[in-house]
Design a protein around this motif. Structure first.
Motif, short mmCIF file in Angstrom:
data_model
loop_
_atom_site.label_atom_id
_atom_site.label_comp_id
_atom_site.label_asym_id
_atom_site.label_seq_id
_atom_site.Cartn_x
_atom_site.Cartn_y
_atom_site.Cartn_z
N HIS A 1 -8.47 12.90 13.22
CA HIS A 1 -7.75 12.03 12.31
C HIS A 1 -6.43 11.57 12.91
O HIS A 1 -5.92 12.16 13.87
CB HIS A 1 -7.49 12.73 10.96
N LEU A 2 -5.89 10.52 12.31
CA LEU A 2 -4.62 9.94 12.71
C LEU A 2 -3.83 9.64 11.44
O LEU A 2 -4.36 9.03 10.51
CB LEU A 2 -4.86 8.64 13.50
N ILE A 3 -2.56 10.07 11.40
CA ILE A 3 -1.68 9.82 10.26
C ILE A 3 -0.48 9.01 10.72
O ILE A 3 0.11 9.31 11.76
CB ILE A 3 -1.21 11.14 9.61
N ALA A 4 -0.13 7.98 9.96
CA ALA A 4 1.04 7.17 10.28
C ALA A 4 1.78 6.84 8.98
O ALA A 4 1.17 6.74 7.92
CB ALA A 4 0.63 5.89 11.00
N SER A 5 3.09 6.67 9.08
CA SER A 5 3.91 6.35 7.92
C SER A 5 4.76 5.11 8.20
O SER A 5 5.13 4.84 9.33
CB SER A 5 4.83 7.53 7.56
N GLN B 1 1.91 5.09 3.84
CA GLN B 1 1.21 6.14 4.59
C GLN B 1 -0.24 5.72 4.83
O GLN B 1 -0.87 5.12 3.96
CB GLN B 1 1.24 7.47 3.85
N CYS B 2 -0.74 6.03 6.02
CA CYS B 2 -2.11 5.70 6.39
C CYS B 2 -2.76 6.91 7.05
O CYS B 2 -2.17 7.54 7.93
CB CYS B 2 -2.12 4.51 7.35
N LEU B 3 -3.96 7.24 6.61
CA LEU B 3 -4.76 8.30 7.21
C LEU B 3 -6.10 7.72 7.64
O LEU B 3 -6.84 7.19 6.81
CB LEU B 3 -4.99 9.44 6.20
N LEU B 4 -6.40 7.77 8.93
CA LEU B 4 -7.69 7.35 9.46
C LEU B 4 -8.42 8.58 9.97
O LEU B 4 -7.82 9.43 10.64
CB LEU B 4 -7.50 6.35 10.60
N GLU B 5 -9.70 8.66 9.67
CA GLU B 5 -10.49 9.84 10.07
C GLU B 5 -11.86 9.40 10.56
O GLU B 5 -12.47 8.49 9.99
CB GLU B 5 -10.63 10.79 8.88
N ALA B 6 -12.33 10.05 11.60
CA ALA B 6 -13.69 9.84 12.11
C ALA B 6 -14.45 11.15 11.99
O ALA B 6 -14.01 12.18 12.52
CB ALA B 6 -13.66 9.36 13.56
N ILE C 1 0.85 -1.19 0.00
CA ILE C 1 0.00 0.00 0.00
C ILE C 1 0.88 1.24 0.00
O ILE C 1 1.70 1.44 0.90
CB ILE C 1 -0.93 0.01 1.22
N VAL C 2 0.73 2.05 -1.02
CA VAL C 2 1.43 3.34 -1.06
C VAL C 2 0.73 4.32 -0.12
O VAL C 2 1.36 5.03 0.65
CB VAL C 2 1.45 3.90 -2.50
N SER C 3 -0.59 4.32 -0.18
CA SER C 3 -1.37 5.22 0.68
C SER C 3 -2.76 4.64 0.89
O SER C 3 -3.35 4.10 -0.04
CB SER C 3 -1.48 6.60 0.02
N ILE C 4 -3.25 4.75 2.12
CA ILE C 4 -4.64 4.41 2.40
C ILE C 4 -5.27 5.55 3.17
O ILE C 4 -4.69 6.07 4.14
CB ILE C 4 -4.78 3.09 3.19
N GLN C 5 -6.43 6.00 2.71
CA GLN C 5 -7.23 7.02 3.40
C GLN C 5 -8.58 6.39 3.70
O GLN C 5 -9.26 5.90 2.81
CB GLN C 5 -7.41 8.25 2.51
N ALA D 1 -10.93 0.68 13.46
CA ALA D 1 -9.51 0.37 13.37
C ALA D 1 -9.20 -0.26 12.03
O ALA D 1 -10.09 -0.78 11.33
CB ALA D 1 -9.10 -0.58 14.50
N PHE D 2 -7.93 -0.24 11.66
CA PHE D 2 -7.47 -0.85 10.43
C PHE D 2 -6.31 -1.78 10.74
O PHE D 2 -5.34 -1.38 11.39
CB PHE D 2 -7.02 0.22 9.43
N GLY D 3 -6.42 -3.05 10.30
CA GLY D 3 -5.35 -4.03 10.48
C GLY D 3 -4.53 -4.13 9.21
O GLY D 3 -5.08 -4.29 8.11
#
Length: 257
Positions: free
Chosen positions: A239-243, A196-201, A82-86, A187-189
């Motif tokens: 939101h939460l961003i992780a790389s 890069q991962c971006l999670l948003e509520a 995964i290059v990027s997940i939003q 959550a995302f497993g």
């Protein structure tokens, strides 16, 4: 190493070789892997099996999801990265899960990749037969499997064209669960490594939580580790961003009172 590979017709940049040696990435081209086996004196196919085993050893899916994935013969974690997940989850005025929007950019690690296998595990109120999945951009919904005894589904997002190793693809989808009850987390497993991962509520203005926070787990059996409290913005979202995430679980949780 580069000299020995060059003698076998394989040209590798210093940065790529460094990434392999430090575990930041893996060689995916079959010809390159074969040349590495010859240079390292590894039996034919030995390095390929080791790389595949390493990819499979990332995150063990929750039982019912794993059962469904086993039924999808071409679902292999080593096929893509995964290059990027939003990913954004929307909450309604009653605090219930109203839907989830997902945008992914992936990179193929072998020739012939033409789909992404998505998975969803709902809360205890979820009836997986009612969960609706919709392709929004650059894909269509393919096979869909529903677990008979658990709130779990897996479904294919098909690209309509096969990628070559190294090719990237961007696609969007949405999932809606009409049976969902009041929601207090998502959550995302990481089945695949993600750059890069971006999670948003996104909360409804009429139902705002008292507190929101980010958490992580090394695997599904691990206890949750608090990362930080999350401050809600003026648009009622956090939101939460992780790389550079290789495995584990990232999520956002909230308290309604």
């Amino acid at each position: 190493m580069r000299v020995h590979l060059a003698r076998r017709g394989v040209s590798i940049g210093l940065s790529s070789l460094s990434d392999w040696q430090n575990g930041r990435s893996r060689p995916v081209d079959g010809h390159v892997v074969g040349a590495l086996e010859a240079v390292l004196g590894v039996p034919v196919g030995g390095l390929a099996r080791l790389l595949d085993d390493g990819a499979r050893g990332r995150l063990a899916d929750i039982g019912p999801v794993a059962e469904l994935l086993d039924a999808v013969a071409d679902s292999r974690p080593g096929d893509i990265e995964i290059v990027s997940i939003q990913q954004r989850v929307d909450l309604d005025e009653d605090g219930r899960f109203a839907g989830m929007w997902v945008r992914k950019a992936i990179r193929a690690r072998r020739d012939g990749v033409d789909r992404y296998v998505a998975r969803f595990y709902g809360d205890r109120d979820c009836d997986p037969r009612l969960v609706r999945t919709r392709a929004l951009r650059n894909c269509r919904v393919g096979r869909r499997l529903v677990h008979p005894d658990a709130p779990a589904i897996v479904y294919e997002l098909v690209f309509e064209q096969a990628l070559r190793a190294g090719d990237t693809w961007v696609f969007e989808s949405r999932l809606v669960d009409p049976s969902a009850g009041v929601c207090s987390e998502f959550a995302f497993g990481f089945r695949y490594p993600a750059e890069q991962c971006l999670l948003e509520a996104q909360f409804h203005p009429g139902a705002l939580p008292a507190r929101t926070r980010a958490f992580a787990q090394f695997d599904l059996a691990d206890r949750r580790h608090a990362i930080a409290d999350l401050a809600m913005n003026r648009h009622n979202a956090v939101h939460l961003i992780a790389s550079g995430v290789d495995s584990g679980v990232l999520g956002i949780a909230w308290d309604w009172a």
